[in-house]
Design an enzyme around this catalytic site. Structure first.
Site, PDB file in Angstrom:
ATOM      1  N   LYS A  54      12.087   2.409 -13.369  1.00  0.00           N
ATOM      2  CA  LYS A  54      13.071   1.874 -12.426  1.00  0.00           C
ATOM      3  C   LYS A  54      13.495   0.331 -12.825  1.00  0.00           C
ATOM      4  O   LYS A  54      14.393   0.347 -12.904  1.00  0.00           O
ATOM      5  CB  LYS A  54      12.285   2.249 -10.829  1.00  0.00           C
ATOM      6  CG  LYS A  54      12.377   3.435 -10.320  1.00  0.00           C
ATOM      7  CD  LYS A  54      11.782   3.503  -8.928  1.00  0.00           C
ATOM      8  CE  LYS A  54      11.422   4.932  -8.556  1.00  0.00           C
ATOM      9  NZ  LYS A  54      10.561   5.000  -7.528  1.00  0.00           N
ATOM     10  N   GLN A  98       6.753   2.133  -3.354  1.00  0.00           N
ATOM     11  CA  GLN A  98       6.548   3.416  -3.871  1.00  0.00           C
ATOM     12  C   GLN A  98       5.383   4.398  -3.054  1.00  0.00           C
ATOM     13  O   GLN A  98       4.524   3.593  -2.778  1.00  0.00           O
ATOM     14  CB  GLN A  98       6.094   3.312  -5.458  1.00  0.00           C
ATOM     15  CG  GLN A  98       5.741   4.175  -6.341  1.00  0.00           C
ATOM     16  CD  GLN A  98       7.012   4.971  -6.641  1.00  0.00           C
ATOM     17  OE1 GLN A  98       7.951   4.275  -6.912  1.00  0.00           O
ATOM     18  NE2 GLN A  98       6.965   6.347  -6.938  1.00  0.00           N
ATOM     19  N   ASP A 121      15.628   3.831  -0.389  1.00  0.00           N
ATOM     20  CA  ASP A 121      15.282   5.099  -0.338  1.00  0.00           C
ATOM     21  C   ASP A 121      15.561   5.850   0.814  1.00  0.00           C
ATOM     22  O   ASP A 121      15.760   7.158   0.742  1.00  0.00           O
ATOM     23  CB  ASP A 121      13.921   5.164  -0.136  1.00  0.00           C
ATOM     24  CG  ASP A 121      12.891   5.190  -1.369  1.00  0.00           C
ATOM     25  OD1 ASP A 121      13.512   5.862  -2.389  1.00  0.00           O
ATOM     26  OD2 ASP A 121      11.631   4.656  -1.643  1.00  0.00           O
TER      27      ASP A 121
HETATM   28  N1  GUN Z   1       7.382   8.642  -4.716  1.00  0.00           N
HETATM   29  C1  GUN Z   1       8.034   9.764  -5.258  1.00  0.00           C
HETATM   30  N2  GUN Z   1       9.105   9.868  -5.062  1.00  0.00           N
HETATM   31  C2  GUN Z   1       9.495   8.636  -4.413  1.00  0.00           C
HETATM   32  C3  GUN Z   1      10.809   8.259  -3.815  1.00  0.00           C
HETATM   33  O1  GUN Z   1      11.582   8.770  -4.050  1.00  0.00           O
HETATM   34  N3  GUN Z   1      10.510   6.997  -3.310  1.00  0.00           N
HETATM   35  C4  GUN Z   1       9.511   6.348  -3.029  1.00  0.00           C
HETATM   36  N4  GUN Z   1       9.647   5.286  -2.581  1.00  0.00           N
HETATM   37  N5  GUN Z   1       8.383   7.016  -3.438  1.00  0.00           N
HETATM   38  C5  GUN Z   1       8.402   7.981  -4.225  1.00  0.00           C
END
Ligand code: GUN
Length: 300
Positions: A54, A98, A121
């Site tokens: 990311k 996360q 998100d």
């Molecule tokens: N962990 C796995 N997928 C995601 C996601 O789309 N967002 C976040 N914040 N954590 C994750």
């Protein structure tokens, strides 16, 4: 094999290109740089990989990337203090915590402490409510990526029968809301659904998001249907050598591709779209925060 393969890797590269263009225009016309902060608590190896990826792509599209890495035993109060400082930081337009979080932290409380306007998100309860009532919101990245691919393939989705297999808050439920928003007739199926094969066989669009390797076989698919496979499952692959693994989706790819009209592969389908949509959401959040028009084609 008859299905058209929907190339998520290429599609995601195109979306990132559109985001980069939007970022460059914001910088030139308004002296603005969108900023994305990612908060990682603990050292989950899969999360480490996502967070690194990311950060790299955020910088590649010209945005500011900030990472907060906190110890696994960080207290809830300390984590909430970090989020509060990011909520108040005008150079940060998107905040992502996360998941999963270590067990001693209340995930709902933490997510709901993020400023909804920065919740890239789309997990904050306000954004969930806005999406459910068809109002402008931040939309969860994976379902948004699926919607973009479906719109690109079909043009209009109006009147199509869509079956979403899986009812998670992260994918299944928001996916169903988005398909409903595009006037599909939507069914959410799950582990207790009766006659699941028959339910899936009615669908013009199947979105599989259950997290069970190769659960949906080709003979559940209506000929010509579009199959979006959200699953990413790792299976042992002794045929590739000792200790080797292979990635598979929630759909049995070979048999489904023989009857579907179009299908996303695993890997290289939905996966790459998630980060591309995270960047799209960050750009959208920056535009909204500054009262500027939103980027076209990058929102629901
Ligand atoms: N962990 C796995 N997928 C995601 C996601 O789309 N967002 C976040 N914040 N954590 C994750």
């Amino acid at each position: 094999m008859s299905a058209q393969v929907i190339d998520g890797k290429a599609f995601a590269a195109k979306v990132r290109g559109q985001v980069a263009e939007g970022v460059s225009k914001l910088r030139a016309d308004h002296d603005l740089v969108p900023g994305l902060a990612v908060v990682l608590v603990g050292e989950d190896p899969a999360s480490e990989v996502y967070v690194r990826s990311k950060g790299k792509m955020t910088v590649e599209v010209g945005m500011k990337s900030v990472e907060h890495r906190l110890d696994a035993d960080t207290s809830e109060a300390d984590l909430l203090a970090v989020i509060k400082s990011l909520n108040e930081d005008a150079s940060i337009h998107g905040i992502l915590v996360q998941l999963p979080l270590p067990k001693h932290l209340n995930e709902d409380l933490v997510i709901n402490s993020i400023d909804p306007a920065k919740d890239v998100d789309g997990f904050h309860i306000s954004n969930v409510g806005l999406l459910g009532t068809g109002q402008k919101s931040m939309v969860p990245c994976t379902p948004l990526g699926c919607l973009m691919m479906l719109r690109d393939h079909h043009g209009s989705l109006s009147g199509l029968d869509a079956v979403v297999v899986g009812r998670s808050n992260i994918v299944g439920k928001p996916m169903a809301q988005l398909l409903l928003g595009d006037s599909c007739t939507v069914t959410i199926a799950h582990s207790r659904t009766k006659d699941l094969p028959d339910v899936v066989r009615r669908a013009d669009i199947v979105v599989a998001a259950v997290g069970r390797p190769e659960m949906v076989p080709g003979d559940w698919i209506k000929p010509g249907a579009t199959v979006i496979d959200v699953g990413i499952n790792r299976l042992d692959a002794p045929e590739k050598g000792e200790g080797k693994t292979r990635l598979v989706g929630d759909v049995h790819y070979e048999s489904a591709a023989a009857v579907a009209g179009a299908i996303t592969p695993v890997p290289g389908g939905v996966g790459p779209m998630t980060i591309a949509c995270l960047l799209a959401n960050t750009l959208t959040a920056c535009c909204r925060a500054n009262g500027l028009p939103e980027p076209e084609g990058l929102t629901a």
